[in-house]
Design a protein around this motif. Structure first.
Motif, PDB file in Angstrom:
ATOM      1  N   SER A 189      -1.756   1.017  -3.449  1.00 22.54           N
ATOM      2  CA  SER A 189      -0.346   1.461  -2.631  1.00 22.54           C
ATOM      3  C   SER A 189       0.323   2.497  -3.794  1.00 22.54           C
ATOM      4  CB  SER A 189       0.289   0.469  -2.046  1.00 22.54           C
ATOM      5  OG  SER A 189      -0.441  -0.073  -1.221  1.00 22.54           O
TER       6      SER A 189
ATOM      7  N   TYR B  51      -2.888  -9.358  -3.872  1.00 20.12           N
ATOM      8  CA  TYR B  51      -1.796  -8.808  -3.658  1.00 20.12           C
ATOM      9  C   TYR B  51      -1.635  -7.643  -4.780  1.00 20.12           C
ATOM     10  CZ  TYR B  51       0.186 -12.511  -0.618  1.00 20.12           C
ATOM     11  OH  TYR B  51       0.490 -13.195   0.326  1.00 20.12           O
TER      12      TYR B  51
ATOM     13  N   ASN C  88      -1.191  -3.522  -4.276  1.00 22.16           N
ATOM     14  CA  ASN C  88      -0.166  -2.865  -4.694  1.00 22.16           C
ATOM     15  C   ASN C  88      -0.758  -1.864  -5.539  1.00 22.16           C
ATOM     16  OD1 ASN C  88       1.745  -4.713  -3.555  1.00 22.16           O
ATOM     17  ND2 ASN C  88       1.728  -6.172  -5.414  1.00 22.16           N
TER      18      ASN C  88
ATOM     19  N   GLU D  28       5.763  -9.115   0.154  1.00 21.64           N
ATOM     20  CA  GLU D  28       4.518  -8.378  -0.242  1.00 21.64           C
ATOM     21  C   GLU D  28       4.015  -7.406   1.043  1.00 21.64           C
ATOM     22  OE1 GLU D  28       2.964  -8.216  -2.910  1.00 21.64           O
ATOM     23  OE2 GLU D  28       3.589  -9.906  -4.380  1.00 21.64           O
ATOM     24  N   ASP D  29       3.588  -6.419   0.817  1.00 27.45           N
ATOM     25  CA  ASP D  29       2.992  -5.487   1.759  1.00 27.45           C
ATOM     26  C   ASP D  29       1.550  -5.987   2.428  1.00 27.45           C
ATOM     27  OD1 ASP D  29       5.490  -3.987   1.418  1.00 27.45           O
ATOM     28  OD2 ASP D  29       4.131  -2.570   0.103  1.00 27.45           O
TER      29      ASP D  29
END
Length: 378
Positions: free
Chosen positions: A374, A367, A371, A325-326
């Motif tokens: 992003s 998350y 996402n 995960e970023d």
């Protein structure tokens, strides 16, 4: 004893119980029911006056990704708002709910009471968080209660055990015993249980989630400021954050607000308040000195400590560390019954507000939000 006599005795005891409950005002709690999830509500309330300010909006609002929508719908989501880089980036509502809908905070408001205690310390109204509570609450409770430090009430480690189950379970007040401690607290405020404020031996420093801890802190705030706590909230947090009018449940007998529950406000107002606390006030005036602000957000804890979920100074802390995960790093969150959540990540300038019927997955919600932020614009 004949069955008829036993039945008659039971009826007498039940009748006496309800008579006592009616006489003490606790029957009102049972007959009125638990405050509903959505405003309006039929109970006594105090107005927290606001000064609503517009929220800057992202030029191109984003949509929640498929995983996020799945989580939102599966948990009975009512509202999901995302503030990122000081802009409202995402806003999703259940059908028939919108920006003007006021929703029950449940225990979210506890975290604001904790923040007000830190503000009282910053303003010199409270000398130290290690001061015994008896310095600010005179003549109530046991000697051991009087000696407990203020910090122990903030961290839910005071040793008080007024509720049978110290966890924040769904519907505890729906099943309340009209003669029990929680009903007495809910009807009368702290004055209804003064004689029961005793520290359980051996449990002095054990974590136990108890509404009475927040009720104690509310009384401390009133005593040091000599102002109703709903006015303090308006002055110190609600209005500076730019939030609108809200309504706070009041104890039917004492007239004090129920510090541990039930502030009705919009999701946008919670986004404003979360952003205000996360940014430590405004550029012109900080809410807390830097050290106290850091303590409130528990920035001294390691990732390993945070992974176990930490209850800090009336606010919770955890960490995002899922591989692949970023979004990574610590986050702080307020939480209320049913999974009402205000997430705050200062390092990412991110605030997420989630209201719903049931708990959603804590980490997965963040998350999915990140996402979505992003994702490339289409």
């Amino acid at each position: 004893m004949p069955l008829l006599k036993i039945s008659a005795l039971l009826l007498v005891l039940i009748g006496l119980g309800f008579a006592v409950a009616f006489g003490t005002g606790t029957l009102r709690l049972v007959t009125a029911g638990y405050p509903p999830a959505l405003w309006p509500a039929s109970a006594p309330f105090e107005t927290v006056p606001g000064t609503p300010q517009p929220i800057p909006r992202r030029p191109m609002p984003i949509e929640l990704d498929d995983r996020g929508m799945e989580l939102f719908e599966a948990s009975g989501g009512r509202a999901l708002l995302v503030m990122h880089d000081d802009q409202l980036a995402l806003e999703t509502y259940q059908e028939r709910i919108g920006p003007g809908t006021r929703m029950n905070s449940y225990s979210l408001v506890k975290s604001l009471v904790g923040a007000l205690i830190l503000r009282a310390h910053a303003e010199g109204k409270i000398g130290s968080l290690e001061d015994p509570v008896g310095m600010y609450l005179h003549g109530i409770g046991s000697d051991a209660f009087q000696m407990r430090p203020l910090r122990s009430f903030l961290t839910m480690r005071s040793g008080l055990e007024l509720e049978a189950d110290g966890s924040d379970k769904q519907g505890r007040l729906r099943q309340v015993n009209p003669l029990g401690n929680l009903a007495r607290l809910h009807a009368h405020g702290l004055s209804g249980i003064e004689e029961r404020l005793a520290v359980a031996k051996g449990n002095e420093d054990r974590f136990s989630y108890q509404n009475v801890n927040t009720a104690v802190l509310r009384q401390v705030l009133f005593n040091v400021y000599r102002q109703p706590v709903h006015n303090l909230l308006a002055e110190k947090i609600w209005q500076p954050a730019g939030a609108g009018d809200a309504f706070w449940l009041r104890h039917p007998e004492s007239g004090d607000v129920t510090a541990y529950c039930c502030l009705y406000a919009t999701a946008r107002d919670w986004a404003r308040v979360g952003s205000y606390l996360m940014k430590n006030g405004t550029p012109r005036k900080s809410f807390l000195p830097e050290g106290l602000w850091s303590d409130y957000f528990d920035r001294g804890l390691s990732g390993k400590e945070l992974a176990g979920d930490v209850y800090g100074l009336h606010v919770r802390h955890n960490v995002l560390d899922r591989q692949g995960e970023d979004l990574q790093g610590p986050f702080t969150y307020m939480m209320g019954q049913g999974g009402q959540i205000v997430y705050m990540m200062p390092e990412k300038n991110l605030v997420v507000v989630r209201f719903g019927k049931r708990h959603a997955l804590l980490h997965s919600t963040l998350y999915s939000v990140w996402n979505s932020l992003s994702a490339p614009e289409t």
